[in-house]
Design a protein around this motif. Structure first.
Motif, PDB file in Angstrom:
ATOM      1  N   ASP A 156       1.144   6.222  -7.544  1.00 19.33           N
ATOM      2  CA  ASP A 156       1.286   4.176  -6.673  1.00 19.33           C
ATOM      3  C   ASP A 156       1.490   3.089  -7.708  1.00 19.33           C
ATOM      4  O   ASP A 156       2.959   2.707  -7.695  1.00 19.33           O
ATOM      5  N   ALA A 157       1.363   3.477  -9.073  1.00 22.77           N
ATOM      6  CA  ALA A 157       1.413   2.962 -10.300  1.00 22.77           C
ATOM      7  C   ALA A 157       2.854   3.542 -10.857  1.00 22.77           C
ATOM      8  O   ALA A 157       3.017   1.783 -10.545  1.00 22.77           O
ATOM      9  N   LEU A 158       3.723   4.253 -10.162  1.00 21.01           N
ATOM     10  CA  LEU A 158       4.979   4.784 -10.647  1.00 21.01           C
ATOM     11  C   LEU A 158       5.665   3.944 -10.178  1.00 21.01           C
ATOM     12  O   LEU A 158       6.918   3.601 -10.026  1.00 21.01           O
ATOM     13  N   LYS A 159       5.217   3.799  -8.224  1.00 19.38           N
ATOM     14  CA  LYS A 159       5.442   3.528  -7.062  1.00 19.38           C
ATOM     15  C   LYS A 159       6.332   2.048  -7.792  1.00 19.38           C
ATOM     16  O   LYS A 159       7.526   1.696  -7.511  1.00 19.38           O
ATOM     17  N   ALA A 160       5.046   1.603  -8.392  1.00 20.27           N
ATOM     18  CA  ALA A 160       4.668  -0.237  -8.143  1.00 20.27           C
ATOM     19  C   ALA A 160       6.035  -0.005  -9.550  1.00 20.27           C
ATOM     20  O   ALA A 160       6.596  -1.659  -8.970  1.00 20.27           O
ATOM     21  N   ALA A 161       6.009   0.245 -10.560  1.00 17.83           N
ATOM     22  CA  ALA A 161       6.485   0.115 -11.102  1.00 17.83           C
ATOM     23  C   ALA A 161       7.780   0.219 -10.746  1.00 17.83           C
ATOM     24  O   ALA A 161       8.405  -0.079 -11.850  1.00 17.83           O
ATOM     25  N   GLY A 162       8.207   1.581 -10.381  1.00 19.14           N
ATOM     26  CA  GLY A 162       9.419   1.660  -9.959  1.00 19.14           C
ATOM     27  C   GLY A 162      10.269  -0.035  -9.175  1.00 19.14           C
ATOM     28  O   GLY A 162      11.673  -0.027  -9.113  1.00 19.14           O
TER      29      GLY A 162
ATOM     30  N   GLU B  20       5.124  18.177  -4.294  1.00 19.41           N
ATOM     31  CA  GLU B  20       5.199  19.328  -4.072  1.00 19.41           C
ATOM     32  C   GLU B  20       3.913  20.109  -4.466  1.00 19.41           C
ATOM     33  O   GLU B  20       3.689  20.792  -4.283  1.00 19.41           O
ATOM     34  N   LEU B  21       3.601  19.592  -5.400  1.00 15.65           N
ATOM     35  CA  LEU B  21       1.558  19.946  -6.204  1.00 15.65           C
ATOM     36  C   LEU B  21       0.257  19.661  -4.710  1.00 15.65           C
ATOM     37  O   LEU B  21      -0.536  20.115  -4.698  1.00 15.65           O
ATOM     38  N   LYS B  22       0.631  18.826  -3.593  1.00 20.80           N
ATOM     39  CA  LYS B  22       0.356  18.715  -2.571  1.00 20.80           C
ATOM     40  C   LYS B  22      -1.133  17.670  -3.149  1.00 20.80           C
ATOM     41  O   LYS B  22      -2.223  17.763  -2.411  1.00 20.80           O
ATOM     42  N   HIS B  23      -0.656  17.008  -4.439  1.00 19.23           N
ATOM     43  CA  HIS B  23      -2.044  15.941  -4.389  1.00 19.23           C
ATOM     44  C   HIS B  23      -1.459  14.839  -3.934  1.00 19.23           C
ATOM     45  O   HIS B  23      -2.564  13.893  -3.790  1.00 19.23           O
ATOM     46  N   VAL B  24      -0.580  14.244  -3.398  1.00 24.11           N
ATOM     47  CA  VAL B  24      -0.295  13.115  -2.647  1.00 24.11           C
ATOM     48  C   VAL B  24       0.422  13.883  -1.012  1.00 24.11           C
ATOM     49  O   VAL B  24       1.660  14.334  -1.202  1.00 24.11           O
ATOM     50  N   VAL B  25       0.737  12.431  -0.636  1.00 17.64           N
ATOM     51  CA  VAL B  25       1.775  13.339   0.177  1.00 17.64           C
ATOM     52  C   VAL B  25       2.358  11.713   0.579  1.00 17.64           C
ATOM     53  O   VAL B  25       2.394  10.536  -0.260  1.00 17.64           O
ATOM     54  N   GLY B  26       3.003  12.120   1.450  1.00 16.04           N
ATOM     55  CA  GLY B  26       4.916  11.088   1.868  1.00 16.04           C
ATOM     56  C   GLY B  26       6.095  11.524   0.825  1.00 16.04           C
ATOM     57  O   GLY B  26       6.426  12.368   0.409  1.00 16.04           O
ATOM     58  N   GLY B  27       6.444  10.114   0.703  1.00 16.79           N
ATOM     59  CA  GLY B  27       8.032  10.542   0.013  1.00 16.79           C
ATOM     60  C   GLY B  27       8.510   9.946  -1.669  1.00 16.79           C
ATOM     61  O   GLY B  27       7.527   9.756  -1.161  1.00 16.79           O
ATOM     62  N   VAL B  28       9.801  10.255  -1.342  1.00 16.53           N
ATOM     63  CA  VAL B  28       9.555   9.159  -2.759  1.00 16.53           C
ATOM     64  C   VAL B  28      10.480   8.441  -2.404  1.00 16.53           C
ATOM     65  O   VAL B  28      12.045   8.674  -2.062  1.00 16.53           O
ATOM     66  N   PRO B  29      10.396   7.714  -3.315  1.00 14.32           N
ATOM     67  CA  PRO B  29      11.221   5.980  -3.271  1.00 14.32           C
ATOM     68  C   PRO B  29      12.522   6.419  -3.252  1.00 14.32           C
ATOM     69  O   PRO B  29      12.838   7.281  -4.260  1.00 14.32           O
ATOM     70  N   THR B  30      13.620   5.219  -2.393  1.00 15.21           N
ATOM     71  CA  THR B  30      14.720   5.498  -2.771  1.00 15.21           C
ATOM     72  C   THR B  30      14.742   4.131  -3.392  1.00 15.21           C
ATOM     73  O   THR B  30      15.831   2.995  -2.682  1.00 15.21           O
TER      74      THR B  30
END
Length: 249
Positions: A169-175, A225-235
């Motif tokens: 979540d932090a990486l997505k917010a950073a992106g 891929e490791l199934k730690h999180v669900v959802g997709g990769v931000p575009t």
């Protein structure tokens, strides 16, 4: 920081195996130190006047064994056979003969061929026993470790997955924030500003965040891929290439 969860799992066998292995390895090292490596040295004693008082040869147990080794020296010496009196003579003499002494009916073992031979033999056998025991215990430790690790990881996995979720979540917010920085600098470019006066931070270490294999997107993809999180990769879509956005900076 999340509170660590200690697995409530019986690891007594695993601990017992590790403890036994450590004890065997310690004893193995002790035997090696006691036996030595075949070292021979000459020790000279000199008095205050510089005169030689004595000279002696010192050798460790391995060197002593090597010096006395023959093709029969390592085998245990056979116990002498009891002395048997002649039956015919005994019948003739009857009670006139005293009972046979202990050293004839149960003769003692032959003495060793050299002073520390029995010690060397005992240590050699113990060392061999330890080596074989270590071969046997190794696979058992690996098996016990695997069973414990699987059970312990199963207990800790939810907590770890939550930590990963927080990080992603932090990486997505950073992106998202980085993309806004790029957009801001690009708008300045479009407005004709000389962008060096903005002192822009280019985020070059993170590459082009819109690229599929950029560091941020790769990390998020692996977490999914490791199934730690669900959802997709931000575009994330860059307004222009980094080279164009920061040209002239």
């Amino acid at each position: 920081m999340a509170k660590s969860t200690k697995p409530q799992i019986d690891r007594s066998r695993y601990d017992a195996l590790i403890e036994k292995q450590a004890a065997l390895l310690k004893r193995q090292d002790e035997i090696k130190a006691e036996v030595g490596h075949g070292r021979v040295s000459n020790v000279t004693t000199i008095d205050a006047g510089g005169n030689i008082v004595s000279m002696r040869r010192e050798e460790d147990l391995a060197a002593e064994a090597g010096r006395h080794r023959t093709w029969t020296s390592e085998a245990p010496r056979p116990k002498p056979a009891p002395v048997k009196r002649h039956e015919g003579a005994m019948s003739l003499l009857g009670d006139l003969l005293p009972p046979q002494p202990e050293h004839e009916t149960n003769p003692p073992p032959l003495p060793p061929e050299w002073p520390r031979q029995e010690l060397h033999r005992q240590l050699s056998k113990e060392s061999e026993d330890i080596s074989e025991a270590l071969k046997l215990i190794g696979p058992e430790i690996e098996k016990a470790r695997g069973e414990f690790s699987k059970a312990a990881a199963q207990e800790r996995l939810p907590e770890y997955s939550q930590l990963i979720t927080d990080a992603i979540d932090a990486l997505k917010a950073a992106g998202d924030a980085i993309l806004r920085c790029h957009q801001f600098v690009d708008q300045a470019r479009l407005d004709g500003l000389e962008r060096r006066y903005l002192k822009p931070l280019m985020f070059t270490e993170l590459g082009d965040i819109s690229e599929p294999h950029s560091p941020l997107r790769s990390i998020i993809h692996r977490a999914i891929e490791l199934k730690h999180v669900v959802g997709g990769v931000p575009t994330w879509k860059m307004p222009a290439s980094p080279a164009l956005i920061y040209s002239g900076v």
